[in-house]
Design an enzyme around this catalytic site. Structure first.
Site, short mmCIF file in Angstrom:
data_model
loop_
_atom_site.label_atom_id
_atom_site.label_comp_id
_atom_site.label_asym_id
_atom_site.label_seq_id
_atom_site.Cartn_x
_atom_site.Cartn_y
_atom_site.Cartn_z
N THR A 67 -0.45 20.78 -7.71
CA THR A 67 -0.34 19.48 -7.05
C THR A 67 -1.31 18.51 -7.72
OG1 THR A 67 -0.25 18.37 -4.90
CG2 THR A 67 -1.92 20.10 -5.14
N LYS A 71 -0.39 17.97 -12.29
CA LYS A 71 1.01 18.22 -12.66
C LYS A 71 1.30 17.91 -14.13
CE LYS A 71 3.19 17.79 -8.13
NZ LYS A 71 4.34 17.25 -7.40
N ASP A 108 10.80 20.43 -7.35
CA ASP A 108 11.07 19.33 -6.41
C ASP A 108 12.54 18.94 -6.44
OD1 ASP A 108 8.50 19.06 -5.43
OD2 ASP A 108 7.90 17.61 -6.97
N GLY A 134 12.29 3.29 -4.47
CA GLY A 134 11.05 3.83 -5.02
C GLY A 134 11.12 4.00 -6.52
P1 ATR Z 1 5.01 9.60 -5.67
O1 ATR Z 1 4.56 9.82 -7.07
O2 ATR Z 1 4.47 10.57 -4.66
O3 ATR Z 1 6.50 9.44 -5.55
P2 ATR Z 1 3.81 6.94 -5.83
O4 ATR Z 1 3.83 7.01 -7.32
O5 ATR Z 1 2.50 6.69 -5.16
O6 ATR Z 1 4.39 8.23 -5.15
O7 ATR Z 1 4.87 5.86 -5.38
C1 ATR Z 1 4.89 5.29 -4.13
C2 ATR Z 1 6.16 4.45 -4.00
O8 ATR Z 1 6.10 3.73 -2.77
C3 ATR Z 1 6.31 3.42 -5.12
O9 ATR Z 1 7.67 3.26 -5.40
C4 ATR Z 1 5.71 2.17 -4.46
O10 ATR Z 1 6.18 0.95 -4.98
P3 ATR Z 1 5.41 0.28 -6.25
O11 ATR Z 1 5.90 1.02 -7.46
O12 ATR Z 1 5.83 -1.14 -6.23
O13 ATR Z 1 3.93 0.47 -6.02
C5 ATR Z 1 6.21 2.33 -3.05
N1 ATR Z 1 5.41 1.54 -2.11
C6 ATR Z 1 4.19 1.85 -1.62
N2 ATR Z 1 3.76 0.88 -0.79
C7 ATR Z 1 4.72 -0.08 -0.75
C8 ATR Z 1 4.87 -1.33 -0.07
N3 ATR Z 1 3.93 -1.80 0.75
N4 ATR Z 1 6.03 -2.04 -0.27
C9 ATR Z 1 6.98 -1.57 -1.10
N5 ATR Z 1 6.90 -0.39 -1.77
C10 ATR Z 1 5.78 0.34 -1.60
#
Ligand code: ATR
Length: 281
Positions: A67, A71, A108, A134
């Site tokens: 984790t 990774k 995943d 996302g």
């Molecule tokens: P992981 O790798 O676990 O998938 P991450 O890389 O932290 O997580 O990604 C978090 C996601 O949530 C991203 O798509 C992020 O959008 P940004 O790329 O614009 O940062 C999204 N996210 C987090 N907070 C947000 C918010 N307040 N509004 C819109 N999108 C958000």
């Protein structure tokens, strides 16, 4: 189950690691199947990742889950990687082979798909476009899984559009990007709405999206599982969509590692879910 001198040892490597629920999941299975083995947290500092992976074989361990923040280091350190790991650019499961070499995989993507198929048996990837919110690491896994399952089109929307564009460029023309402001429009005709952002998680803002255009037959899947019933899932359920929470993905992604290290293909069932639910409360 008593651990003997012949016990197989695996674990989960991360920093921090205390929050990980993987020891609970594997501990449940070890007890259930009476396996002579142990699954433990490996607290490994970011700068020690590569050394720690190389030490697995020397210590006689069966392997490890991986984790944050390891990774990518796992991806770079293993001797071979499966197709999912290659496409996602991250390894979350390392198996020490008989010759001491390391095989890396990313579970995943198959975990998401196994959970989706188990929870929504009538859903077909090839039947309709998928709408994905996302552009993080779990989004990569989701896109890989959906394309591998035959999705004809993935509409991707992310607050930071450039990250969605980069993913679309990496995965090819079936992935199209929709402006974050226009995200409600991409639900038209979709068979799946998949949230891979952290929005809706406890402590984060809610995910705001107008579901009006989403067909009632579409499945709504939220990768968030704290809380289990996010605002998105509640809204989806209220209008008649099948709503699936993200806890199952966490459980399903654990199964391939357990099978490889301990020699038993474990069941992802209500008993396991109950163990984790109790811990989430
Ligand atoms: P992981 O790798 O676990 O998938 P991450 O890389 O932290 O997580 O990604 C978090 C996601 O949530 C991203 O798509 C992020 O959008 P940004 O790329 O614009 O940062 C999204 N996210 C987090 N907070 C947000 C918010 N307040 N509004 C819109 N999108 C958000």
């Amino acid at each position: 189950m008593t651990v003997t001198g012949k016990a197989r040892i695996a674990g989960v490597m991360g920093w921090p690691i205390a929050h990980s629920r993987s020891p609970l999941i594997h501990g449940h299975w070890l007890a259930r199947y009476g396996v002579d083995g142990a699954y433990v947290p490996f607290a490994v500092r970011p700068e020690h990742g590569a050394d720690a992976f190389r030490a697995l074989a020397k210590l006689g361990f069966a392997g490890t889950n991986v984790t944050l923040p390891h990774k990518l280091t796992a991806f770079q350190t293993v001797d071979r990687r499966d197709a999912a790991a290659e496409a996602i650019g991250a390894v979350n499961t390392v198996v020490v082979e008989a010759d001491g070499s390391l095989s890396g995989s990313n579970t995943d993507a198959p975990g998401l798909m196994a959970h989706l198929i188990a929870s929504a048996p009538d859903w077909r990837a090839e039947a309709a476009p998928a709408a994905v919110l996302g552009a993080g690491g779990s989004t990569r896994a989701a896109i890989f899984a959906l394309l591998a399952a035959g999705s004809p089109e993935i509409r991707l929307s992310n607050r930071t559009g450039a990250k969605a564009e980069a993913l679309a460029a990496a995965f090819g023309p079936k992935v199209t990007v929709v402006d974050w402001a226009e995200r409600a429009a991409m639900l038209d005709g979709a068979g799946l709405l998949l949230n891979t952002t952290s929005l809706g998680m406890t402590g984060q803002p809610p995910l705001e999206i107008d579901l009006t255009a989403l067909p009632k037959a579409a499945v709504v899947y939220d990768i968030v599982y704290v809380p289990l019933e996010t605002g998105l899932l509640a809204a989806a359920r209220a209008r008649g969509n099948l709503a699936v929470d993200g806890l199952g993905m966490l459980l399903h992604q654990a199964a391939p590692g357990f099978a490889a290290w301990f020699g038993v293909a474990p069941a992802v069932d209500d008993a396991l879910r109950a163990v984790i639910l109790k811990d989430l409360k």
